[in-house]
Design a protein around this motif. Structure first.
Motif, mmCIF file in Angstrom:
data_model
loop_
_atom_site.group_PDB
_atom_site.id
_atom_site.type_symbol
_atom_site.label_atom_id
_atom_site.label_comp_id
_atom_site.label_asym_id
_atom_site.label_seq_id
_atom_site.Cartn_x
_atom_site.Cartn_y
_atom_site.Cartn_z
ATOM 1 N N GLY A 1 -1.513 18.181 11.742
ATOM 2 C CA GLY A 1 -1.217 17.997 10.328
ATOM 3 C C GLY A 1 0.175 17.434 10.106
ATOM 4 N N GLN A 2 0.336 16.720 9.007
ATOM 5 C CA GLN A 2 1.648 16.233 8.599
ATOM 6 C C GLN A 2 2.046 16.989 7.354
ATOM 7 O OE1 GLN A 2 3.331 14.005 10.272
ATOM 8 N NE2 GLN A 2 1.723 13.315 11.679
ATOM 9 N N GLU A 3 3.317 17.110 7.197
ATOM 10 C CA GLU A 3 3.769 17.783 5.984
ATOM 11 C C GLU A 3 3.307 16.982 4.783
ATOM 12 O OE1 GLU A 3 7.725 19.389 7.050
ATOM 13 O OE2 GLU A 3 8.093 19.232 4.894
ATOM 14 N N GLY A 4 2.747 17.642 3.826
ATOM 15 C CA GLY A 4 2.324 16.929 2.640
ATOM 16 C C GLY A 4 1.086 17.562 2.062
ATOM 17 N N ASP B 1 3.964 11.700 -2.099
ATOM 18 C CA ASP B 1 2.599 12.173 -2.335
ATOM 19 C C ASP B 1 1.603 11.080 -1.931
ATOM 20 O OD1 ASP B 1 2.418 10.289 -4.314
ATOM 21 O OD2 ASP B 1 2.562 11.702 -5.979
ATOM 22 N N PRO B 2 0.309 11.370 -2.066
ATOM 23 C CA PRO B 2 -0.674 10.382 -1.593
ATOM 24 C C PRO B 2 -0.558 9.015 -2.257
ATOM 25 C CG PRO B 2 -1.711 12.490 -1.942
ATOM 26 C CD PRO B 2 -0.300 12.614 -2.462
ATOM 27 N N LYS B 3 0.048 8.965 -3.436
ATOM 28 C CA LYS B 3 0.198 7.659 -4.071
ATOM 29 C C LYS B 3 1.522 7.027 -3.729
ATOM 30 C CE LYS B 3 -2.884 9.106 -7.644
ATOM 31 N NZ LYS B 3 -2.901 10.255 -8.541
ATOM 32 N N GLY B 4 2.257 7.668 -2.846
ATOM 33 C CA GLY B 4 3.540 7.115 -2.408
ATOM 34 C C GLY B 4 4.705 7.519 -3.291
ATOM 35 N N ASN B 5 4.409 8.288 -4.323
ATOM 36 C CA ASN B 5 5.481 8.648 -5.254
ATOM 37 C C ASN B 5 6.310 9.818 -4.740
ATOM 38 O OD1 ASN B 5 4.700 6.708 -7.155
ATOM 39 N ND2 ASN B 5 3.066 8.073 -7.880
ATOM 40 N N ASN C 1 0.846 -1.192 0.000
ATOM 41 C CA ASN C 1 0.000 0.000 0.000
ATOM 42 C C ASN C 1 0.875 1.233 0.000
ATOM 43 O OD1 ASN C 1 -2.382 -1.529 0.237
ATOM 44 N ND2 ASN C 1 -2.034 -1.709 2.455
ATOM 45 N N PRO C 2 0.522 2.220 -0.811
ATOM 46 C CA PRO C 2 1.349 3.420 -0.879
ATOM 47 C C PRO C 2 1.366 4.145 0.452
ATOM 48 C CG PRO C 2 -0.737 3.770 -2.001
ATOM 49 C CD PRO C 2 -0.688 2.325 -1.654
ATOM 50 N N LEU C 3 2.490 4.720 0.784
ATOM 51 C CA LEU C 3 2.603 5.509 2.008
ATOM 52 C C LEU C 3 2.775 6.964 1.626
ATOM 53 C CD1 LEU C 3 5.024 3.350 4.181
ATOM 54 C CD2 LEU C 3 2.566 3.617 4.484
#
Lengths: 1082, 575
Positions: free
Chosen positions: A289-292, A114-118, A95-97
């Motif tokens: 919040g987390q950075e991102g 990013d949300p897709k782990g990329n 699962n993407p992190l």
């Protein structure tokens, strides 16, 4: 209907207004913050131009990187030897992190996934090493070398070496903590479809004991104690801290806002709270919040709730027969038997031929719904840049009561609870050294239900009357009239249910602002911070009611029935009150953390004060605290650990000169697995022994304030004088108040804790076990040996002593078989207290002393079955009963003559059973996931707990009240005795003539141990490919349920956690909930 | 920008520190209106409020009431005697007396005011200690104020005396440093203390208070308390060498330890003093000159001339108040309780023509209304019997089988006394008309004491016959022996003072409570049926409602077990 529109619409408008106002305030603050962030971002020429840009960037991001990351990179990279590395970060399951921090080692160059782990990162050279870090996962370092694409799979941190534990005024690394702290994370809290977190904590954490006494919407929070009760007189409630600020209420927080809950148990962990820490501390940390990129999460679930258990009553026919039988048994004592109902009347009950005068009304069926609804929604956004992080959450919760036919003359007296939650937590990195945190939250709740006047939402009177009204007296409502055949004690429950309506609105607004400033220019590792917090609560209570008119039926000669009003129509009453409270808290402190080789040193020095303004406080005087907190931690190579904590604080409850107390705590830890001699192995990978000793205080003693002041007098009461009809009037009286005790001080708890933390089998097994011992003295209690002839309660003295000790353990196991991951958690807590000293009167027999017993220990006679025959009753050696003048008959309870004096009386009462708060509590939960499916199950239970029943429950017919089914089914009769049937109750009886059977005894005090199938959840997370087109990240569907089944020795319909009062109070039963929900993230 | 930030930080920390400027006195209680004892006793007005507290703590109202000092009192004491039976089974404090379930552990049921009385005594002690030092009082304020506190304290001791015998005598307020454990005084010491207090109070109190202060103790109240105390003390329960149960060396706690006929004479003199004082206090018997039903007039009319001291404790109540709600029969004003009058009690009412007991047929009869018509007029002015008039709302009481008021009417009649006719559906404002003393009691006390001291002398006859005549009954027949006079007088006292909470104590001091049919043995009721038409008569059949148990130990109350365990009280015998 006009009345309804006026009253109810106005109340709803009012509520909406409050909501809108709060929302506006929030929006205003949000936009201010946005402005601040924007202008700041522009000044530094980095970061997004505005929130809009930030949000827009989410949708525009490319598969390689997104703009924010580019800009971060743009500032910090150099022009030569650049190389771009891209890749995808996933967990062990693929699962993407999102939000993984990727840093080029030894530089400040970094990005996040990013949300897709990329991710995509420009590195400076082929020698660079990328460090991937993510909370809850083991960090990984990968040399770049010739690679351009690096896909990383991070392993979940089984050792959790990086795991951080929230402690008082800070956080510590779990591996070096020497205090006793346990925690539960949000994921487990939201598995229960319940209104408040106190309910979802049961069975989740070791060291925490809880009981849920009430099920009424809005009032169904559990009572929580940490390691049981340490005092028999003062408050046993733990201190609640939310994000570092003491909170008055925590059950109105949206569970979705919570990141974790920590329970601080021993002196080492709680000494910093000094005079308030003795009962343990619960620290609630909300999400940040987390950075991102912004992550949006929406959860909605709908639950159906029903009563988990109800006690059926007998019908009129059975009731009348049993009542007559009970009178027949009474006649042995009263001397004559005249049945209350003739056989002709009983026949009418049986065949229902006269439903008005001889009704058979099942009130539960008539007035209780089988199901009602509950709705919970939460919407939150979180994310952030390097400069600002945010978490914003909006929640809604509503719960309907389970009463039926609640609409009457324009009112709806249904019980309900509605809650709106808003929270926004912001973190700012202003300069390299200066950071700031801003938390703003608001809770609006509305608790409503039947009541009015002196009847409040909490006194349980409606449930009381529904459960206890007899079936024979009233047919209910006929032609819109509340009918009663005769005036019996409970009467027609409609007159209670439709009496009126109470609505309590509360609006909480809490804000806190904290600045942190690094003082590393003075010395490395030093920082300072200051916090100001303001909490306010606005309450509005409305009650509208009118006393319903009761009608009595009268059969006229022509057989028609006329209904005669028994009271006159009363005017409609309306009452409204407002109250507001506010609390101001300020804190200023210095933190220090630095390593010198293998020596790691930490320190904390902090000053704080608070003032709480509440008109409900005694004498309308604000309540203040003031104190200094200190902490020093030291460890050598994470192997030898030592910590010193101290609280020096004061409270205005005590006389000047006696206000401040010093509460030190010392603790040591030894991490065996860090020793060079400890063999590196896969069986025991981590082992730590810890021990602590310290003192903590409790100033919530006696419930009264300023007891140190000289005896106060008050103008209260009155007396009437004068001639009635002319000069009769009331005259003001004044009264001597509580006598002052200038020597008053706090309760002092001396706590010892020895604990063990083990990690076994490569992190699959984690065990934490603690033994604890607390000795509390200075317990404020009234001397028991002061004679009544003194005529006044002498001042309470700090004389009581109590010991509280026990042990607790928690075991976690997780493993996977292929794609099936599972976890198991088991926890057990045992806490037993013993009163070591209270000023107690001399007793005739040693077993009668309360000293040496548990607080709340019931005393009573020991039952030895029943007298079954007259031979047994008339036996020459039968002890004489001091109850009902020794008039014993078959079917009466046989008691043990403990002292052998030939008389059964109060001197034969010995400690029986346990108190009504459990000594042992345990939880067992397990869960797992397979591909998209996940599930979890929780069992929870308690032992060493008793239910001390009242005659209402055990005798029936109390004040013409109802008869519960089990009395009919299990009471002693000659026939049942001869048939060898199960007999659990003495013969039936009405009235108070039979005192012996219902005196305190092992018959009345019953074992309330239980095991509850508390919770289950099944979820399914939809796979990514399906959702891509919808631009959704994940969608999870879930079904969960709570209070599914309970095993206990009580009768069907009795709940082991709920205690019915002696006829004036029946708790609203605990509900069973099934909930279907959806969580969407994008 | 950087400067701005620095300024911001400075402001923040300044704000933080300025909120801490009061670090040293941060925890002090802000000044407020602290009322201390000195506040109370510096002005006459405030001191008077504390006297009102003494009244509120040391007095009580025996009508069912939510007692603000010690919780609830459910039912009239009359339900614990042969006068009546409470028809609500859950009115439990009466039941425990009736079934003999009296133990040191259920004293909260038998004496709900144990703690409140000591609280009242403490209040009186504080008042007496401080009142003399109150500055600038009106002339003539201090002495009557002292007198009232003395009377209130003496009243509390009398209430303790009749329940427990000798009790610890606390003459001053306990300080935290005092020895609290004062043992019981002897019976004699306790009586003497009450009498001395009454004498002092009588010398300080006025004969009459202005109308606005009606309800404050007068000289007459002090004389009356003394008279009643001496009457009780002279009675067989206490005026004896052998108490009802032996308490060994401690017999003097529960009786005098010898018999002395002079005690009766002292009681007679004290009662005579009240009669002699009455005109000075404007107190006189209500007679037919005032009302055709003088007896009913007394309990229907507040502050009438016969009341020596009225009891204002109950305050004002409404129709839904406990007092009415819990005492009226189920069919009247939506009541819950109601005391049903036993047949045992109905039989005490004599035939108004013969002045002798009514010739009831023990097996029943078919002429109930006729029998009732022949009774002492006070019967109809006390009891709501079948066919009687309650008020305009309930004009005909039906207690026969199937009648409106029959529900739970086990005795065949209801208590009507103390529910004035004026209390109706349209007039629900109600002030209980309760009193401490009325003049008729003084006459009866006098007659009783004089007969015991000197035999049935003329003054004894005269005293009782005044009461008989007022009620419309023939005089006592001449030539009675001392014993005959005693028995007839006891009957007369019971009828005259019915439901005024005398019976419970009288049968104890006469040592007759354990006689069959008094508080022991069978309680009879009447089953009443309509005779077949055209007869308008009713038939009656006596039947046993329930049996009561009275054991010897119950002549005195038990001290609470917990108090005895504190080690300063000697428990009464039998407990």
């Amino acid at each position: 209907m006009i009345r309804k529109s006026v009253l109810f619409v106005s109340s709803q408008i009012c509520f909406k207004k409050l909501l809108v106002m709060s929302l506006r305030t929030m929006l205003l603050l949000l936009s201010l913050i946005q402005f601040f962030a924007t202008s700041y971002g522009q000044n530094n020429r980095i970061g997004p131009k505005s929130y809009g840009d930030l949000l827009a960037s989410v949708s525009k991001q490319t598969s390689s990187s997104y703009k924010l990351a580019d800009k971060v990179v743009a500032k910090t990279t150099f022009a030569y030897q650049q190389k771009t590395v891209t890749g995808r970060v996933t967990d062990a399951n693929g699962n993407p992190l999102a939000g993984v921090t990727i840093i080029e080692k030894t530089t400040t160059n970094g990005t996040i996934s990013d949300p897709k782990g990329n991710y995509s990162i420009n590195v400076s050279s082929v020698n660079s090493i990328l460090v991937f870090t993510y909370i809850g996962f083991n960090p990984q370092e990968i040399p770049v070398g010739a690679q351009y694409a690096i896909n990383v799979s991070l392993a979940e941190s089984t050792l959790q070496l990086t795991e951080v534990v929230i402690v008082g005024y800070g956080s510590q690394k779990k591996e070096t903590v020497t205090g006793s702290v346990s925690a539960v994370t949000n994921a487990k809290l939201i598995q229960s479809p319940v209104a408040n977190i106190s309910q979802s904590l049961a069975g989740r954490i070791s060291g925490l004991l809880s009981v849920q006494r009430e099920g009424q919407p809005g009032l169904d929070q559990s009572t929580i104690r940490i390691r049981g009760a340490g005092t028999y007189a003062g408050s046993t409630d733990p201190l609640i801290m939310i994000d570092g600020i003491e909170a008055q209420s925590y059950n109105n927080i949206d569970p979705y806002e919570i990141e974790s809950i920590s329970i601080l148990k021993d002196a080492s962990a709680t000494a910093v709270y000094g005079v308030r820490g003795a009962n343990g501390v619960m620290i609630i940390t909300t999400k940040r919040g987390q950075e991102g990129a912004p992550q949006v999460s929406f959860t909605s679930n709908f639950a159906i709730q029903s009563f988990a258990s109800l006690k059926p009553n007998t019908d009129s026919y059975t009731y009348a027969n049993d009542y007559n039988e009970a009178l027949r048994y009474n006649s042995y004592i009263t001397g004559s038997y005249s049945p209350r109902w003739s056989s002709a009347e009983i026949q009418k009950f049986k065949d229902g031929s006269d439903p008005i005068f001889y009704p058979n009304t099942d009130w539960m069926k008539l007035l209780l719904k089988p199901y009602s609804g509950q709705l919970q929604d939460n919407f939150n956004i979180s994310g952030g840049s390097k400069y600002m992080k945010y978490f914003v959450s909006v929640g809604y919760f509503s719960q309907e009561g389970l009463f039926k036919n609640t609409e009457w003359k324009g009112m709806d007296t249904q019980f309900s609870y509605h809650r709106y939650n808003i929270r926004s937590n912001f973190d700012f990195n202003i300069t390299k050294r200066l950071t700031a945190n801003l938390n703003i939250s608001s809770q609006l709740d509305k608790t409503a239900g039947g009541g009015g006047g002196e009847q409040t939402l909490t006194n349980g009177f409606i449930m009381n009357t529904i459960e206890l009204s007899p079936p024979y007296n009233s047919p209910g409502i006929i032609n819109g009239k509340i009918v009663e055949n005769q005036n019996v004690f409970e009467g027609n429950p409609y007159k209670r249910l439709l009496y009126g309506y109470v609505q309590n609105l509360a609006n909480y607004l809490n804000g806190s602002f904290r600045l942190n400033y690094m003082l590393d220019f003075i010395t490395k590792g030093l920082s300072t911070h200051g916090t100001i917090s303001y909490q306010s609560r606005l309450g509005n209570n409305k009650s509208y009611y009118f006393v319903p008119v009761i009608y009595t039926p009268l059969r006229l000669p022509d057989a028609t029935i006329e209904y005669l009003p028994q009271t006159e129509e009363q005017p409609f009453y309306f009452g409204e009150s407002y109250n507001k409270t506010r609390k101001i808290y300020a804190e200023i402190g210095f933190d220090y953390a630095r390593s010198f080789g293998d020596h790691n040193i930490g320190g904390l020095l902090l000053y704080n004060q608070s003032k709480n303004f509440d008109p409900g406080l005694e004498y309308d005087v604000p309540n203040g605290y003031q104190g200094v907190v200190g902490r020093v931690t030291y460890d050598y190579n994470k192997r030898y650990l030592a910590e010193f904590d101290a609280g020096y604080n004061g409270t205005e409850n005590f006389a000047p000169g006696k206000r401040f107390g010093f509460f030190p705590a010392y603790s040591l830890g030894w991490v065996l697995s860090q020793e060079p001699f400890f063999p590196k192995n896969d069986i025991v990978s981590f082992a730590k022994i810890r021990a602590s000793y310290g003192e903590v205080g409790n100033d919530k003693i006696g419930g009264l304030r300023f007891l140190y002041l000289p005896t106060s007098y008050s103008f209260s009461g009155s007396y009437n004088l004068g001639e009635v009809g002319s000069t009769f009037q009331s005259y003001q009286a004044s009264d001597e108040g509580t006598i002052g005790n200038p020597y008053l001080t706090w309760e002092r708890a001396k706590k010892t804790d020895i604990g063990l933390d083990l990690t076994l089998l490569k992190g699959k097994f984690k065990i934490t076990a603690d033994y604890f011992l607390e000795r509390r003295d200075n317990i404020l209690s009234t001397p028991g040996t002061v004679p009544d002839i003194v005529g006044k309660t002498m001042p309470a003295l700090n004389l009581g002593k109590m010991k509280n000790s026990g042990y607790e353990a928690e075991v976690n196991f997780n493993n996977k078989f292929g794609e099936f991951n599972f976890w198991v958690n088991a926890n057990f807590t045992f806490a037993r207290n013993v009163i070591e000293f209270e000023d107690e009167v001399k007793r005739s027999f040693s077993y009668q002393y309360r000293t040496g017993q548990t607080s709340g220990q019931p005393f009573g006679l020991i039952t030895e079955g029943f007298f079954n025959t007259w031979e047994e009753v008339n036996a020459a050696n039968r002890p004489k009963y001091s109850y009902q003048n020794d008039q014993i008959q078959p079917g009466d309870i046989r008691f043990k003559d403990v002292n052998g004096d030939g008389i059964i009386n109060a001197d034969d009462m010995v400690p029986i059973g346990y108190s009504n708060f459990p000594e042992k509590s345990f939880g067992f939960s397990f869960g797992g996931n397979y591909k998209g499916f996940d599930f979890s199950i929780l069992f929870q239970g308690a032992m060493n707990v008793s239910l001390n029943s009242s005659p209402v429950i055990m005798r029936g017919f109390e004040n013409d009240r109802s008869e519960f089914y089990y009395l009919h089914d299990y009471s002693w009769t000659q026939e049942r005795y001869e048939n060898g049937s199960s007999i659990l109750f003495p013969h039936l009886t009405v009235k108070g003539v039979n005192t012996g059977n219902y005196t305190e005894s092992t018959f009345m005090v019953r074992d309330a141990s239980y095991l509850r199938f508390k919770n289950f959840e099944i979820g399914y997370t939809l796979s990514n490919s399906l959702l891509k087109k919808l631009r959704l990240s994940t969608v999870r569907l879930f079904l969960n349920g709570s209070n599914l089944y309970t095993w206990s020795k009580l009768f069907k319909g009795e709940d082991p956690e709920q205690i019915p009062g002696g006829g004036d109070y029946m708790p609203y039963p605990i509900t069973r909930n099934f909930s279907l929900g959806l969580n969407v993230k994008f | 920008m950087k400067n701005l930030i620095i300024i911001g930080i400075c402001i923040f920390f300044y704000a933080l520190s300025s909120s801490c400027t009061k670090v040293t006195n941060f925890l002090d209680k802000p000044p407020g209106i602290d009322v201390t004892e000195d506040t109370i006793f510096t002005t006459q007005i405030n001191a008077e409020t504390f006297l009102m507290n003494c009244y509120s703590r040391a007095t009580y109202c025996d009508l069912p009431n939510w007692d603000e000092n010690d919780g609830k009192k459910d039912v009239a004491l009359a339900a614990s005697t042969d006068e009546s039976i409470s028809t609500c089974g859950w009115y439990w404090d009466a039941t425990c007396w009736n079934i003999g379930d009296i133990t040191p552990n259920n004293t909260d049921l038998t004496d709900t005011r144990w703690l409140a009385r000591w609280n009242g005594i403490r209040s009186c002690n504080i008042f007496l200690e401080r009142i003399s030092s109150v500055p600038k009082t009106d002339p003539g304020y201090i002495n009557p104020a002292k007198g009232q506190a003395m009377w209130l304290r003496a009243l509390s001791y009398f209430e303790l005396l009749k329940r427990y015998g000798g009790v610890p005598i606390v003459k001053k307020r306990f300080l935290t440093t005092d020895n609290f454990k004062i043992p019981r005084s002897t019976f004699k010491e306790t009586v003497d203390f009450i009498v001395t207090q009454c004498d002092s109070a009588a010398s300080l109190l006025p004969d009459i208070w202005p109308s606005v202060y009606r309800g404050k103790a007068t000289k007459g109240a002090a004389l009356m308390l003394k008279a009643r105390t001496l009457l009780y003390a002279a009675s067989p329960e206490f005026n004896t060498s052998t108490p009802y149960l032996d308490l060994g060396n401690n017999n003097n706690l529960i009786c005098y330890g010898d018999y002395d006929v002079n005690r009766w004479q002292q009681a007679a003199d004290a009662a005579k003093a009240v009669i002699d004082w009455a005109p000075a206090g404007s107190i006189s018997l209500v007679t037919t000159a005032t009302s055709p039903k003088p007896y009913q007039y007394i309990w229907e009319t507040h502050d009438n001339s016969e009341i020596i001291l009225s009891n204002k404790y109950g305050g004002s109540q409404y129709e839904t108040a406990q007092c009415i709600y819990w005492m009226t029969p189920p069919s009247i004003y939506y009541g819950e309780g109601g005391c049903t009058v036993t047949f045992n009690w109905q039989k005490l009412y004599e035939n108004k023509t013969t002045g002798q007991p009514q010739n009831w047929n023990p097996n029943g009869g078919n002429n109930l209304s006729a029998m009732y018509d022949q009774l002492d007029p006070r019967f109809g002015q006390t009891i709501a019997y079948n066919g009687s008039y309650w008020n305009t709302d309930y004009t005909n009481i039906e207690t026969y089988q199937g009648g409106q008021e029959e529900e739970r009417c086990l005795g065949g009649a209801w208590v009507h006394k103390f529910f004035p006719s004026a209390l109706t559906w349209t007039n629900v404002y109600f002030v209980p008309n309760w009193w401490w003393y009325r003049l008729a009691e003084a006459y009866l006390n006098y007659a009783e004491a004089l007969n015991e001291a000197q035999g049935p002398v003329a003054e004894a006859y005269a005293a009782v016959n005044i009461i008989r005549q007022r009620a419309g009954m023939p005089d006592f027949p001449a030539g009675l022996t001392k014993e005959q006079f005693r028995n007839k007088l006891r009957n007369e006292r019971s009828v005259e003072l019915a439901f005024e909470e005398h019976r419970f104590w009288d049968v104890r001091r006469w040592l007759i409570a354990d006689n069959e049919g008094i508080m022991n043995g069978k309680m009879y009721g009447l089953k009443i049926t309509e005779n077949p038409p055209p007869s308008t008569e009713f038939s009656y059949v006596p039947y046993v409602i329930e049996s009561h148990v009275f054991t010897k130990k119950m002549y005195l109350h038990p001290f609470p077990k917990n108090e005895v365990n504190k080690g300063y009280l000697v428990q009464n015998p039998g407990y």
